[in-house]
Design an enzyme around this catalytic site. Structure first.
Site, PDB file in Angstrom:
ATOM      1  N   HIS A  18     -52.420 -10.853 -36.819  1.00 59.43           N
ATOM      2  CA  HIS A  18     -52.528  -9.681 -37.890  1.00 59.43           C
ATOM      3  C   HIS A  18     -53.139 -10.118 -39.018  1.00 59.43           C
ATOM      4  O   HIS A  18     -54.133  -9.534 -39.791  1.00 59.43           O
ATOM      5  CB  HIS A  18     -51.169  -9.301 -38.087  1.00 59.43           C
ATOM      6  CG  HIS A  18     -50.598  -8.490 -37.394  1.00 59.43           C
ATOM      7  ND1 HIS A  18     -49.184  -8.670 -36.778  1.00 59.43           N
ATOM      8  CD2 HIS A  18     -50.584  -7.369 -36.525  1.00 59.43           C
ATOM      9  CE1 HIS A  18     -48.668  -8.019 -35.981  1.00 59.43           C
ATOM     10  NE2 HIS A  18     -49.735  -6.962 -35.861  1.00 59.43           N
ATOM     11  N   ARG A  91     -57.534  -6.418 -29.013  1.00 59.14           N
ATOM     12  CA  ARG A  91     -57.373  -7.766 -28.386  1.00 59.14           C
ATOM     13  C   ARG A  91     -58.016  -7.356 -27.066  1.00 59.14           C
ATOM     14  O   ARG A  91     -59.080  -7.022 -27.054  1.00 59.14           O
ATOM     15  CB  ARG A  91     -55.794  -8.219 -28.279  1.00 59.14           C
ATOM     16  CG  ARG A  91     -55.304  -8.425 -29.822  1.00 59.14           C
ATOM     17  CD  ARG A  91     -53.787  -8.493 -29.731  1.00 59.14           C
ATOM     18  NE  ARG A  91     -53.323  -6.997 -29.722  1.00 59.14           N
ATOM     19  CZ  ARG A  91     -52.169  -6.722 -29.698  1.00 59.14           C
ATOM     20  NH1 ARG A  91     -51.128  -7.764 -29.689  1.00 59.14           N
ATOM     21  NH2 ARG A  91     -51.714  -5.423 -29.661  1.00 59.14           N
TER      22      ARG A  91
HETATM   23  P1  ADP Z   1     -48.645  -0.752 -33.690  1.00 57.41           P
HETATM   24  O1  ADP Z   1     -47.050  -0.646 -33.208  1.00 57.41           O
HETATM   25  O2  ADP Z   1     -49.318  -0.005 -34.519  1.00 57.41           O
HETATM   26  O3  ADP Z   1     -49.483  -1.251 -32.390  1.00 57.41           O
HETATM   27  P2  ADP Z   1     -48.770  -3.673 -34.347  1.00 57.41           P
HETATM   28  O4  ADP Z   1     -48.086  -4.288 -35.515  1.00 57.41           O
HETATM   29  O5  ADP Z   1     -47.974  -4.171 -32.838  1.00 57.41           O
HETATM   30  O6  ADP Z   1     -48.604  -2.024 -34.319  1.00 57.41           O
HETATM   31  O7  ADP Z   1     -50.102  -3.831 -34.540  1.00 57.41           O
HETATM   32  C1  ADP Z   1     -50.944  -3.398 -35.475  1.00 57.41           C
HETATM   33  C2  ADP Z   1     -52.339  -3.550 -35.157  1.00 57.41           C
HETATM   34  O8  ADP Z   1     -52.638  -4.807 -35.032  1.00 57.41           O
HETATM   35  C3  ADP Z   1     -52.957  -2.883 -33.806  1.00 57.41           C
HETATM   36  O9  ADP Z   1     -54.036  -2.408 -34.155  1.00 57.41           O
HETATM   37  C4  ADP Z   1     -52.802  -4.040 -32.961  1.00 57.41           C
HETATM   38  O10 ADP Z   1     -53.936  -4.008 -31.794  1.00 57.41           O
HETATM   39  C5  ADP Z   1     -53.252  -5.093 -33.886  1.00 57.41           C
HETATM   40  N1  ADP Z   1     -52.945  -6.419 -33.593  1.00 57.41           N
HETATM   41  C6  ADP Z   1     -51.658  -6.856 -32.932  1.00 57.41           C
HETATM   42  N2  ADP Z   1     -51.844  -8.312 -32.889  1.00 57.41           N
HETATM   43  C7  ADP Z   1     -53.163  -8.650 -32.711  1.00 57.41           C
HETATM   44  C8  ADP Z   1     -53.898  -9.809 -32.685  1.00 57.41           C
HETATM   45  N3  ADP Z   1     -53.318 -10.886 -31.994  1.00 57.41           N
HETATM   46  N4  ADP Z   1     -55.220  -9.858 -32.877  1.00 57.41           N
HETATM   47  C9  ADP Z   1     -55.712  -8.805 -33.209  1.00 57.41           C
HETATM   48  N5  ADP Z   1     -55.143  -7.651 -33.480  1.00 57.41           N
HETATM   49  C10 ADP Z   1     -53.666  -7.545 -33.344  1.00 57.41           C
END
Ligand code: ADP
Length: 162
Positions: A18, A91
């Site tokens: 993130h 990802r």
């Molecule tokens: P959600 O429940 O909305 O998917 P997350 O907190 O899991 O919330 O993810 C928020 C955003 O960050 C999403 O677009 C997700 O794909 C992205 N994300 C999560 N982990 C990673 C990572 N390791 N690298 C890039 N983007 C990520």
């Protein structure tokens, strides 16, 4: 400064993946709002307040990052605040289907906003909050996946639970 860019997610908890996206988005737009969505149906490990506090702590040195929260529909928030851009991280291929559906649906609800996808550095391609929580729940070392404040919060959480 650009107050019209939002990065929504559950952030349960925030990971280095993130953070990678946040830093890239700030470089592009100057200022972004990290929007912590309550998502009670996902039964988050951390409360909304805990998730917000962790993000504030680990982004304290990143100029241009604001944190807000949402208990409702993203497109209503976006319309209300006149947001123009929604950032999502992309990802491995597994993200694509969900993100594709969501973007198309959001566009039906409100067509004035553009969703932009940013890829993290390859090191974080397979990193997710779910995976970090699972490793932490078994007492594994998560220091390479999350900032130290988050690692500590996870340790405390699982110590309390066990
Ligand atoms: P959600 O429940 O909305 O998917 P997350 O907190 O899991 O919330 O993810 C928020 C955003 O960050 C999403 O677009 C997700 O794909 C992205 N994300 C999560 N982990 C990673 C990572 N390791 N690298 C890039 N983007 C990520």
């Amino acid at each position: 400064m650009n107050r019209f860019v939002v990065y929504p997610g559950t952030f349960d908890p925030i990971t280095n993946g993130h953070l990678d996206i946040i830093k890239r988005a700030v470089k592009l737009f100057g200022e972004i709002v990290v929007l912590v969505v309550r998502h009670p149906e996902k039964l988050p490990l951390f409360s909304l307040q805990e998730r917000i506090k962790l993000i504030q702590k680990v982004t304290a040195n990143c100029k241009g990052v604001k944190v807000d929260s949402l208990d409702g529909l993203l497109m209503n928030y976006v319309k209300d605040k006149e947001i123009r851009v929604v950032i999502r991280g992309l990802r491995a291929v597994s993200d694509f289907d969900y993100e594709f559906q969501m973007t198309q649906l959001n566009r039906r609800l409100y067509s004035e906003v553009e969703t932009i996808f940013i890829m993290p550095t390859e090191e974080y391609f397979f990193l997710s909050s779910a995976m970090v929580k699972e490793i932490a729940s078994y007492g594994g070392d998560i220091s390479q996946f999350v900032p130290s404040a988050v690692a500590k919060a996870l340790k405390d959480k699982f110590r309390i639970k066990n």
